[in-house]
Design a protein around this motif. Sequence first.
Motif, PDB file in Angstrom:
ATOM      1  N   LEU A 107       0.830  -1.210   0.000  1.00  0.00           N
ATOM      2  CA  LEU A 107       0.000   0.000   0.000  1.00  0.00           C
ATOM      3  C   LEU A 107       0.865   1.260   0.000  1.00  0.00           C
ATOM      4  N   PRO A 110       3.761   2.743  -3.631  1.00  0.00           N
ATOM      5  CA  PRO A 110       3.392   3.676  -4.712  1.00  0.00           C
ATOM      6  C   PRO A 110       3.120   5.089  -4.208  1.00  0.00           C
ATOM      7  N   LEU A 111       2.483   5.197  -3.038  1.00  0.00           N
ATOM      8  CA  LEU A 111       2.219   6.525  -2.493  1.00  0.00           C
ATOM      9  C   LEU A 111       3.527   7.241  -2.158  1.00  0.00           C
ATOM     10  N   TYR A 113       6.406   6.728  -3.437  1.00  0.00           N
ATOM     11  CA  TYR A 113       7.072   7.063  -4.695  1.00  0.00           C
ATOM     12  C   TYR A 113       6.464   8.320  -5.304  1.00  0.00           C
ATOM     13  N   TYR A 114       5.133   8.375  -5.267  1.00  0.00           N
ATOM     14  CA  TYR A 114       4.444   9.552  -5.796  1.00  0.00           C
ATOM     15  C   TYR A 114       4.866  10.806  -5.037  1.00  0.00           C
ATOM     16  N   LYS A 117       8.848  11.516  -5.807  1.00  0.00           N
ATOM     17  CA  LYS A 117       9.400  11.709  -7.151  1.00  0.00           C
ATOM     18  C   LYS A 117       8.464  12.377  -8.146  1.00  0.00           C
ATOM     19  N   VAL A 118       7.164  12.384  -7.898  1.00  0.00           N
ATOM     20  CA  VAL A 118       6.243  12.903  -8.902  1.00  0.00           C
ATOM     21  C   VAL A 118       5.589  14.198  -8.440  1.00  0.00           C
ATOM     22  N   LEU A 127       0.876  16.131   1.529  1.00  0.00           N
ATOM     23  CA  LEU A 127       0.707  14.688   1.702  1.00  0.00           C
ATOM     24  C   LEU A 127       1.424  14.209   2.959  1.00  0.00           C
ATOM     25  N   PHE A 128       2.604  14.775   3.192  1.00  0.00           N
ATOM     26  CA  PHE A 128       3.370  14.387   4.375  1.00  0.00           C
ATOM     27  C   PHE A 128       2.552  14.664   5.639  1.00  0.00           C
ATOM     28  N   ALA A 130      -0.672  14.989   5.768  1.00  0.00           N
ATOM     29  CA  ALA A 130      -1.871  14.158   5.744  1.00  0.00           C
ATOM     30  C   ALA A 130      -1.586  12.733   6.212  1.00  0.00           C
ATOM     31  N   VAL A 131      -0.373  12.260   5.989  1.00  0.00           N
ATOM     32  CA  VAL A 131      -0.019  10.915   6.440  1.00  0.00           C
ATOM     33  C   VAL A 131       0.275  10.913   7.940  1.00  0.00           C
ATOM     34  N   ILE A 191       6.164   6.774   5.908  1.00  0.00           N
ATOM     35  CA  ILE A 191       7.135   7.832   6.202  1.00  0.00           C
ATOM     36  C   ILE A 191       8.582   7.406   5.936  1.00  0.00           C
ATOM     37  N   LEU A 205      18.020   8.162 -11.845  1.00  0.00           N
ATOM     38  CA  LEU A 205      16.897   7.692 -12.643  1.00  0.00           C
ATOM     39  C   LEU A 205      17.066   8.142 -14.089  1.00  0.00           C
TER      40      LEU A 205
ATOM     41  N   MET B   1      10.110  11.095 -16.185  1.00  0.00           N
ATOM     42  CA  MET B   1      10.450   9.917 -16.975  1.00  0.00           C
ATOM     43  C   MET B   1       9.299   8.925 -16.995  1.00  0.00           C
ATOM     44  N   ARG B   7       1.836   8.246 -14.155  1.00  0.00           N
ATOM     45  CA  ARG B   7       1.577   9.380 -13.266  1.00  0.00           C
ATOM     46  C   ARG B   7       0.132   9.377 -12.787  1.00  0.00           C
ATOM     47  N   LEU B  10      -0.432   6.624 -10.310  1.00  0.00           N
ATOM     48  CA  LEU B  10       0.157   6.951  -9.008  1.00  0.00           C
ATOM     49  C   LEU B  10      -0.696   7.972  -8.260  1.00  0.00           C
ATOM     50  N   TRP B  13      -3.714   6.296  -6.937  1.00  0.00           N
ATOM     51  CA  TRP B  13      -3.348   5.482  -5.784  1.00  0.00           C
ATOM     52  C   TRP B  13      -3.213   6.355  -4.528  1.00  0.00           C
ATOM     53  N   ILE B  17      -5.370   6.015  -1.060  1.00  0.00           N
ATOM     54  CA  ILE B  17      -4.767   5.796   0.262  1.00  0.00           C
ATOM     55  C   ILE B  17      -5.212   6.886   1.229  1.00  0.00           C
ATOM     56  N   LEU B  18      -5.289   8.121   0.733  1.00  0.00           N
ATOM     57  CA  LEU B  18      -5.735   9.206   1.611  1.00  0.00           C
ATOM     58  C   LEU B  18      -7.164   8.972   2.067  1.00  0.00           C
ATOM     59  N   LEU B  21      -7.144   6.405   4.670  1.00  0.00           N
ATOM     60  CA  LEU B  21      -6.650   6.892   5.959  1.00  0.00           C
ATOM     61  C   LEU B  21      -7.676   7.766   6.675  1.00  0.00           C
ATOM     62  N   PHE B  22      -8.429   8.564   5.909  1.00  0.00           N
ATOM     63  CA  PHE B  22      -9.245   9.577   6.567  1.00  0.00           C
ATOM     64  C   PHE B  22     -10.714   9.231   6.747  1.00  0.00           C
TER      65      PHE B  22
END
Lengths: 304, 268
Positions: A107, A110-111, A113-114, A117-118, A127-128, A130-131, A191, A205, B1, B7, B10, B13, B17-18, B21-22
């Motif tokens: 779970l 991917p989050l 990574y997003y 990096k994205v 997001l940080f 929110a987690v 985290i 990369l 890349m 993208r 991701l 996803w 997940i959010l 969580l919420f």
Amino acid sequence: MSSEAVGRPRPKGGGAVPFRSLLWRLPWLRPLLLLTPPMAWFVVVYLASLVLLLITAFWSIDPFTTQIVRVWNTDNFRIILTDPTYRTIIGRTAGLAALVTVTDVVLAFPLAYYMAKVASRRVQSLLFAAVLLPLWASYLARAYAWILILNHSGVLNWSLQSIGLPAANIGYTNAAMWLVFSYIWLPFMIIPTYAALERVPDSLLEAAADLGARPWRTTLDVVLPLALPGVVAGSIFTFSLTLGDYITPVLVGGAGSQFIGNVVYSNVGIANNVPFAAALATVPVVIMAVYLLIAQRLGAFEAL
Amino acid sequence: MEGSWTRLALRAWAALILLFLFIPILLIFFYAFNTSNIESWPIPGLTTKWFNSTWNDPDVRAALLLSVQAGLTATAVALVLGSCAAFAIHRASFFGRDVVSLLFVLPLALPGIITGIALNSFFSFGGVTLSIWTIIVGHATFCMVVVYNNVLARLRRTQGSLIEAAMDLGANGFQVFRDITLPLISTALVAGAMLAFALSFDEVIVTTFTAGSQRTLPIWIFGQIRHGVLLPEVNVVVSFVILVTIIPVVIAARLTGGGGAARVPAAR
């Protein structure tokens, strides 16, 4: 200011002055003085308790009076290792802890990574936060929320039925425990994984891409090995926290959902067999020690 | 890349997940306003009557009072001892320093049940009757670690040159502490204290072993959920506990730039 002080006799009761020069002359004195109160607390309260716990594990109780008999023996450990009931419980606890860990890796990755990096800087920090927030929202509250969701007329069945699926009655089963543990400890996996991925330089990369690697090959051969210490660091939390838990099994588990922690708890409370509880409590510690040893080999401590 | 599909996947996803969580947390707030005393979805209507009955429940009040008293005292003890330890570890390099710093992380690293049962047998061995003070001793032990971590992290980031400059200009040890060190670490102290209080206010595992027959708020909640009684009041109390634990953490994260809240790994 100083000229005023010159020529004046030393202030009376000047115990502070020699003391200060003493601190100056003996540089180890200050840290020693600072460290003594917290260390005293730790040694007297915490370490003494842990040592006592270990010793108690080798005692037993008188079956008639339930008084602790302070005679050295290893019966408690023999029972734990030979009685199939306890082996089942230990197996269930460790097995579910492992399953929860794997689920959280799947779970979280991917989050993470997003995030690393994205996402843009702003989204990243949002997001940080929110987690982190659910991590701090009361543990009991998060377990309780799932009782509301999974119960017979809860949100899960309502959602399933409104899209025409049959009701799922997984409340009070091992499946419910799996779900709830995975939910509660998920931020602990996200985290450190995110932190490890963020440290992977983008140039690596790009280099992989320039050398002709497809995205999935880059992920497999470059990103995953570099993120592994972070994932292992996260797994220390998810594994250890599940291993030592006894609240969630009580709240969402069923009849066959006893964890090591539940047996420990009932031996302290109801059965009043503290020596046996102490012996059983060493089991998660031993499992964790082995796990930490493996984690250290994988370089997880640098990622903590 | 990444391709645009990757993208998109991701991003989807991350959104899922959010939600995962919420949604459960938000759900409790909804149930707190449930008109029915049966916990089923969808809730038939909204009311605030449970807030009234919860506020007037003497058991809840007593539990809240005990939690606040234990939390504040444990935080105060942790603040003093935790910062002492952080200063000592930061300033000095001595033999066994690594052992000491490892020791201070143990209460968070070991499963709460170990800490709980260890303290329990320690108290019964020493003939100590379980009281609010035994709860405080248990809480202060892990709260200390939170303060220690926060203060130590701040000390590592502050420059020693400021302190040296103050000393060169003739400030004595107390003046340096009051005018330089304390302002530099004050936000870390406040953040550490808030996290410590949030941790204590929510703690249930160690508390069950050190509380005896007393009930802190989390113990009250645990008991009610286990026996399935007074669930409407549980919804209200749980919503309240979420707010009480989250708000200090948000403030602490602001004071330390997010580092403090992330640095407390195991919440027990």
